[in-house]
Design a protein around this motif. Sequence first.
Motif, PDB file in Angstrom:
ATOM      1  N   GLU A 115       0.828  -1.203   0.000  1.00 15.81           N
ATOM      2  CA  GLU A 115       0.000   0.000   0.000  1.00 15.81           C
ATOM      3  C   GLU A 115       0.865   1.257   0.000  1.00 15.81           C
ATOM      4  O   GLU A 115       0.560   2.238  -0.676  1.00 15.81           O
ATOM      5  CB  GLU A 115      -0.924  -0.008   1.211  1.00 15.81           C
ATOM      6  N   GLY A 132      -7.566   0.259  -3.182  1.00 19.91           N
ATOM      7  CA  GLY A 132      -7.194  -1.134  -3.352  1.00 19.91           C
ATOM      8  C   GLY A 132      -8.430  -1.982  -3.547  1.00 19.91           C
ATOM      9  O   GLY A 132      -9.456  -1.754  -2.903  1.00 19.91           O
ATOM     10  N   ARG A 133      -8.341  -2.934  -4.432  1.00 21.89           N
ATOM     11  CA  ARG A 133      -9.433  -3.864  -4.667  1.00 21.89           C
ATOM     12  C   ARG A 133      -8.872  -5.273  -4.771  1.00 21.89           C
ATOM     13  O   ARG A 133      -7.718  -5.469  -5.152  1.00 21.89           O
ATOM     14  CB  ARG A 133     -10.205  -3.506  -5.961  1.00 21.89           C
ATOM     15  N   VAL A 134      -9.685  -6.259  -4.414  1.00 28.01           N
ATOM     16  CA  VAL A 134      -9.257  -7.652  -4.441  1.00 28.01           C
ATOM     17  C   VAL A 134      -9.753  -8.313  -5.712  1.00 28.01           C
ATOM     18  O   VAL A 134     -10.929  -8.191  -6.077  1.00 28.01           O
ATOM     19  CB  VAL A 134      -9.784  -8.405  -3.205  1.00 28.01           C
ATOM     20  N   HIS A 139      -4.208  -8.387  -4.834  1.00 28.92           N
ATOM     21  CA  HIS A 139      -4.681  -7.055  -4.504  1.00 28.92           C
ATOM     22  C   HIS A 139      -4.267  -6.118  -5.624  1.00 28.92           C
ATOM     23  O   HIS A 139      -3.101  -6.087  -6.028  1.00 28.92           O
ATOM     24  CB  HIS A 139      -4.071  -6.573  -3.179  1.00 28.92           C
ATOM     25  N   SER A 256     -12.646  -0.606   6.042  1.00 27.67           N
ATOM     26  CA  SER A 256     -11.374  -0.175   5.470  1.00 27.67           C
ATOM     27  C   SER A 256     -11.557   0.291   4.029  1.00 27.67           C
ATOM     28  O   SER A 256     -12.645   0.208   3.449  1.00 27.67           O
ATOM     29  CB  SER A 256     -10.361  -1.312   5.513  1.00 27.67           C
ATOM     30  N   SER A 257     -10.455   0.761   3.430  1.00 30.86           N
ATOM     31  CA  SER A 257     -10.503   1.186   2.028  1.00 30.86           C
ATOM     32  C   SER A 257     -10.804   0.022   1.092  1.00 30.86           C
ATOM     33  O   SER A 257     -11.216   0.234  -0.046  1.00 30.86           O
ATOM     34  CB  SER A 257      -9.168   1.836   1.628  1.00 30.86           C
ATOM     35  N   TYR A 258     -10.605  -1.215   1.572  1.00 32.96           N
ATOM     36  CA  TYR A 258     -10.918  -2.408   0.778  1.00 32.96           C
ATOM     37  C   TYR A 258     -12.377  -2.828   0.932  1.00 32.96           C
ATOM     38  O   TYR A 258     -12.807  -3.808   0.329  1.00 32.96           O
ATOM     39  CB  TYR A 258     -10.023  -3.577   1.190  1.00 32.96           C
TER      40      TYR A 258
END
Length: 311
Positions: A115, A132-134, A139, A256-258
């Motif tokens: 990150e 961020g994306r999964v 990631h 979270s940002s995710y």
Amino acid sequence: MSIEAARRLDDSIRAEFAINQGSFASRVAGADDEFIAAGGEARWSRGGVPLWEGRAVLVARYAPDLGVFRWWWANQSAGSAPASKLDRAYAEAQTRGLDIIQSRQIVLDDAADAEMLARLVSHLARAHGVIGRVDGTQHLFYALFESAESMERGLQAPARRSSAIYQSYVPNMAHSIPPPGVAPRAESAPRAEAPATVSEKPIREPSLDLLVPLAHAAGVAIRKGLGPVFQDAVLVVIVDTSREKARFYVQLVAVSSYGVLEAPNTTRELHDAVMSMIVADSKAGNGRWHKLVLRVHPSGQNVSVGRVEIS
């Protein structure tokens, strides 16, 4: 190849970058639709009304099971890569001697470094944020570039109340507080033995002037645990008056940002803010409530107070 130079530079730019990052998180809070196209077009909207529009440019891919981190240009052959908004970051990395940004593949110890590197490149590219994306086992990190039209709409949006926040950290714990305005409940004592002068006061929400410092202290703890970006959070305060001395307990839950629910550790400043709020609220004439639930929303680099529940 050392990551230390990148960490030092990140330390110097993190506060500046957090302003844009927090602005993005605040703008998209409450969005019910996210759209990121393969070509980079990005949009967050609520009820069909755009909240943020621009481009999301892939910065890197990170495989946490292997620790492998690969930059956006890693699979591009020399001379065939199309122009990218991240080219500026690559050129500046060369000027600064940041060889880690010029290395095709890196093995990292944890996701925090992944990150950090994505944030640093996004800053060097003059991006307005990073997300961020999964994707399966990987990631994906995207740098965000807001369109001029979207920025103009953002400037017209009403500002939220905020004030400065300061960071400190200690593990989550329980604290005792001074005796409340009414006598503690003693379930084992006969009701007839309660002092005749004690009467239950009606309870109401604590005033906004007491809740704002509480929300900002919660924002400190959340960003300490999750980084500068989060989507929304809930602060829960439980007051236990069943013992000789009242005690309170504090719990934080944040998205979270995710988009993942997390439980950040609390801070000494947060516990101090809770204690001050409880005491001041009691002195203001409020009855002894036993549970307070406070919604906390990101607002730039600060936070704002959301819905409050009291019981």
